[in-house]
Design an enzyme around this catalytic site. Structure first.
Site, PDB file in Angstrom:
ATOM      1  N   ARG A   1       0.806  -1.206   0.000  1.00  8.38           N
ATOM      2  CA  ARG A   1       0.000   0.000   0.000  1.00  8.38           C
ATOM      3  C   ARG A   1       0.838   1.255   0.000  1.00  8.38           C
ATOM      4  NH1 ARG A   1      -2.442  -0.812   6.033  1.00  8.38           N
ATOM      5  NH2 ARG A   1      -0.437  -0.792   7.063  1.00  8.38           N
ATOM      6  N   ARG A  13      -2.601   2.809 -16.909  1.00  7.66           N
ATOM      7  CA  ARG A  13      -2.739   2.536 -18.340  1.00  7.66           C
ATOM      8  C   ARG A  13      -1.551   3.067 -19.137  1.00  7.66           C
ATOM      9  NH1 ARG A  13      -4.751  -1.237 -16.617  1.00  7.66           N
ATOM     10  NH2 ARG A  13      -6.841  -1.163 -15.759  1.00  7.66           N
ATOM     11  N   CYS A  23     -11.277   1.991  -8.961  1.00  3.23           N
ATOM     12  CA  CYS A  23     -11.242   3.241  -8.207  1.00  3.23           C
ATOM     13  C   CYS A  23     -12.485   3.333  -7.338  1.00  3.23           C
ATOM     14  CB  CYS A  23     -11.203   4.447  -9.138  1.00  3.23           C
ATOM     15  SG  CYS A  23      -9.674   4.605 -10.056  1.00  3.23           S
ATOM     16  N   GLU A  63     -12.965   7.121  -0.792  1.00  4.57           N
ATOM     17  CA  GLU A  63     -12.602   6.871   0.601  1.00  4.57           C
ATOM     18  C   GLU A  63     -13.766   7.365   1.468  1.00  4.57           C
ATOM     19  OE1 GLU A  63      -9.893   5.361   3.289  1.00  4.57           O
ATOM     20  OE2 GLU A  63      -9.512   5.493   1.128  1.00  4.57           O
ATOM     21  N   ARG A  72      -5.058   6.896  -2.296  1.00  2.00           N
ATOM     22  CA  ARG A  72      -4.493   5.708  -1.652  1.00  2.00           C
ATOM     23  C   ARG A  72      -4.511   4.548  -2.647  1.00  2.00           C
ATOM     24  NH1 ARG A  72      -7.409   8.452   2.320  1.00  2.00           N
ATOM     25  NH2 ARG A  72      -6.379   8.618   4.358  1.00  2.00           N
ATOM     26  N   TYR A  75       4.616   6.247   1.233  1.00  4.32           N
ATOM     27  CA  TYR A  75       3.771   7.409   1.519  1.00  4.32           C
ATOM     28  C   TYR A  75       4.516   8.655   1.072  1.00  4.32           C
ATOM     29  CZ  TYR A  75       0.917   4.113   3.992  1.00  4.32           C
ATOM     30  OH  TYR A  75       0.116   3.048   4.273  1.00  4.32           O
ATOM     31  N   ARG A 131       0.863   7.116   8.008  1.00  4.20           N
ATOM     32  CA  ARG A 131       1.498   5.953   8.636  1.00  4.20           C
ATOM     33  C   ARG A 131       2.990   6.202   8.849  1.00  4.20           C
ATOM     34  NH1 ARG A 131      -0.925   0.875   8.983  1.00  4.20           N
ATOM     35  NH2 ARG A 131       0.811   0.626  10.427  1.00  4.20           N
TER      36      ARG A 131
END
Length: 121
Positions: free
Chosen positions: A6, A62, A74, A77, A89, A107, A115
């Site tokens: 992630r 793409r 997609c 959030e 994210r 990040y 995080r």
């Protein structure tokens, strides 16, 4: 074994080019840091905060011809009061032999606040 890789980034405004370019930058870093090959990717989930709607961030994937057949989705959030605005994210589900603690999560920009415990020096 499938592992989640992630990462997150932010944009300064709801702009098509910035959304796609920032997403591409993040995904390229995730790929490089974790030696991800498209053939080993099961799927990619990309979420955006409610203030991003000028373009689908998946458009960045793409640009990589080898990722043509990777399923990408997609989504929005959840809109939590006080959450980081203008945030993208990414969660890549990849087949790998790496242990969970060996996955490098990325990040960028203002997303480093999400995080800090996972930021590697």
């Amino acid at each position: 074994m499938i592992r989640g890789v992630r990462g997150a980034t932010t944009v300064t405004q709801n702009d098509e080019n910035e959304i796609v370019n920032s997403t591409e930058e993040l995904i390229m870093e995730l790929i490089e840091q974790n030696a991800i090959e498209a053939a080993n990717v099961a799927s990619v989930f990309i979420s955006v905060t409610a203030d991003i709607n000028a373009e689908f961030p998946a458009k960045a994937l793409r640009r990589f011809s080898s990722w043509k057949y990777v399923p990408v989705m997609c989504m929005k959030e959840i809109n939590v009061k006080g959450s980081l605005p203008l945030c993208i994210r990414v969660m890549i589900h990849v087949n790998t032999d790496k242990a969970q603690q060996d996955i490098i999560h990325i990040y960028l920009k203002d997303a480093v606040t999400l995080r800090p415990d996972l930021i590697k020096e």
